[in-house]
Each structure stands twice: as C-alpha cells, then as structure tokens.
Design a protein around this motif. Sequence first.
Motif, short mmCIF file in Angstrom:
data_model
loop_
_atom_site.label_atom_id
_atom_site.label_comp_id
_atom_site.label_asym_id
_atom_site.label_seq_id
_atom_site.Cartn_x
_atom_site.Cartn_y
_atom_site.Cartn_z
N ASP A 176 0.82 -1.16 0.00
CA ASP A 176 -0.02 -0.04 0.04
C ASP A 176 1.09 1.27 -0.12
O ASP A 176 0.30 2.34 -0.30
CB ASP A 176 -0.93 0.03 1.21
CG ASP A 176 -2.09 -1.24 1.13
OD1 ASP A 176 -2.36 -1.46 0.01
OD2 ASP A 176 -2.28 -1.50 2.20
N GLY A 177 1.97 1.33 0.35
CA GLY A 177 2.97 2.36 0.29
C GLY A 177 4.16 2.32 1.31
O GLY A 177 4.63 0.98 1.56
N ILE A 178 4.59 3.37 1.83
CA ILE A 178 5.39 3.28 2.85
C ILE A 178 4.97 3.25 4.27
O ILE A 178 4.08 3.86 4.58
CB ILE A 178 5.98 4.66 2.70
CG1 ILE A 178 6.76 4.98 1.27
CG2 ILE A 178 7.30 4.92 3.77
CD1 ILE A 178 7.31 6.26 0.91
N VAL A 179 5.79 2.48 5.16
CA VAL A 179 5.34 2.46 6.49
C VAL A 179 6.53 2.90 7.17
O VAL A 179 7.53 2.58 7.07
CB VAL A 179 5.36 1.01 6.83
CG1 VAL A 179 5.01 0.63 8.29
CG2 VAL A 179 4.03 0.30 5.94
N LEU A 180 6.23 3.73 8.26
CA LEU A 180 7.19 4.39 9.22
C LEU A 180 6.94 3.99 10.55
O LEU A 180 5.82 4.43 11.00
CB LEU A 180 7.07 5.87 9.04
CG LEU A 180 7.90 6.99 9.71
CD1 LEU A 180 9.51 6.67 9.24
CD2 LEU A 180 7.80 8.21 9.64
N ARG A 181 7.96 3.42 11.23
CA ARG A 181 7.76 2.87 12.50
C ARG A 181 8.90 3.26 13.31
O ARG A 181 10.05 3.45 13.01
CB ARG A 181 7.73 1.40 12.72
CG ARG A 181 6.77 0.81 11.91
CD ARG A 181 6.34 -0.74 12.21
NE ARG A 181 5.15 -1.54 11.66
CZ ARG A 181 5.28 -2.02 10.60
NH1 ARG A 181 6.30 -1.93 9.77
NH2 ARG A 181 4.22 -2.33 10.00
N LYS A 182 8.54 3.76 14.59
CA LYS A 182 9.51 4.07 15.68
C LYS A 182 10.53 2.74 15.88
O LYS A 182 9.85 1.72 15.82
CB LYS A 182 8.94 4.34 17.04
CG LYS A 182 9.97 4.91 17.90
CD LYS A 182 9.24 5.51 19.25
CE LYS A 182 10.39 6.09 20.18
NZ LYS A 182 9.72 6.61 21.43
N ALA A 183 11.71 3.06 15.87
CA ALA A 183 12.49 1.88 15.94
C ALA A 183 12.35 1.41 17.60
O ALA A 183 12.63 2.17 18.26
CB ALA A 183 14.04 2.26 15.55
N GLY A 184 12.42 0.18 17.50
CA GLY A 184 12.14 -0.37 18.85
C GLY A 184 13.31 -1.47 19.12
O GLY A 184 14.49 -1.10 18.79
N ASP A 185 12.72 -2.65 19.54
CA ASP A 185 13.98 -3.77 19.75
C ASP A 185 14.43 -4.19 18.32
O ASP A 185 13.94 -3.88 17.30
CB ASP A 185 13.53 -4.73 20.48
CG ASP A 185 12.18 -5.52 20.08
OD1 ASP A 185 12.14 -5.72 18.87
OD2 ASP A 185 11.32 -5.77 20.89
N LYS A 186 15.34 -4.95 18.21
CA LYS A 186 16.11 -5.20 17.15
C LYS A 186 15.16 -6.55 16.51
O LYS A 186 15.23 -6.50 15.04
CB LYS A 186 17.23 -5.97 17.38
CG LYS A 186 18.36 -5.30 17.69
CD LYS A 186 18.86 -4.26 16.41
CE LYS A 186 19.99 -3.31 16.67
NZ LYS A 186 20.41 -2.48 15.31
N PHE A 187 14.51 -7.18 17.06
CA PHE A 187 13.58 -8.25 16.68
C PHE A 187 12.45 -7.46 15.57
O PHE A 187 12.25 -7.96 14.57
CB PHE A 187 12.58 -8.91 17.74
CG PHE A 187 11.72 -9.94 17.14
CD1 PHE A 187 11.98 -11.13 16.53
CD2 PHE A 187 10.21 -9.38 17.14
CE1 PHE A 187 11.20 -12.05 16.12
CE2 PHE A 187 9.42 -10.31 16.47
CZ PHE A 187 9.67 -11.76 16.19
N GLU A 188 11.96 -6.30 15.87
CA GLU A 188 10.78 -5.64 15.12
C GLU A 188 11.62 -5.12 13.94
O GLU A 188 10.79 -5.33 12.67
CB GLU A 188 10.12 -4.62 15.80
CG GLU A 188 9.15 -5.00 16.84
CD GLU A 188 8.07 -5.90 16.15
OE1 GLU A 188 7.48 -5.51 14.91
OE2 GLU A 188 7.50 -6.79 17.05
N GLU A 189 12.81 -4.81 13.80
CA GLU A 189 13.40 -4.21 12.73
C GLU A 189 13.76 -5.46 11.78
O GLU A 189 13.72 -5.26 10.63
CB GLU A 189 14.79 -3.41 13.14
CG GLU A 189 14.45 -2.06 13.66
CD GLU A 189 15.67 -1.50 14.50
OE1 GLU A 189 17.01 -1.48 13.81
OE2 GLU A 189 15.78 -1.04 15.40
#
Length: 73
Positions: A39-52
């Motif tokens: 659907d486009g670009i997703v911007l997320r706050k960097a959390g722990d390495k697992f999510e990244e």
Amino acid sequence: MNTVIRKIGNSEGVILPKDLLQSLNLKAGDSVVVSQDKDGIVLRKAGDKFEEQMAAAREIMDRYKVALQKLAE
C-alpha cells in the motif's frame, strides 16, 4: 494529511506535523524504521532489534514472493 517531499541539503525528506509526532510519541532525534508494503511506505519508531529484523524479512519476502513460492513447491 498531505505533505510534500522537500529538498533538505543534498537529500530529500518529508516534514511531519508536530501534532502527528506528538500522537506517535516521536521527537527530533528518534530513530525510525522505514519499509515499503503493497500500500505504500510504512514508518515505525525503531524499537527492539526483533521488530526491525521482522520488517526487513517482510520486505524481502514481498520482493521475492514468486521465487519463495516456487521454492516451497
């Protein structure tokens, strides 16, 4: 909400409104993870390495979806 891609030095960027940053609990200097989905670009706050790592894995799986399906057969 609409915004414009702007020239910032030798780069380009998007200015996020203060209200949006506050509602997402983001501030100048925070790290974010940018990924692309269907659907486009997703911007997320960097959390722990697992999510990244999961965001990177999803991007690769989306990019190579057909090849991965063929390998699974």
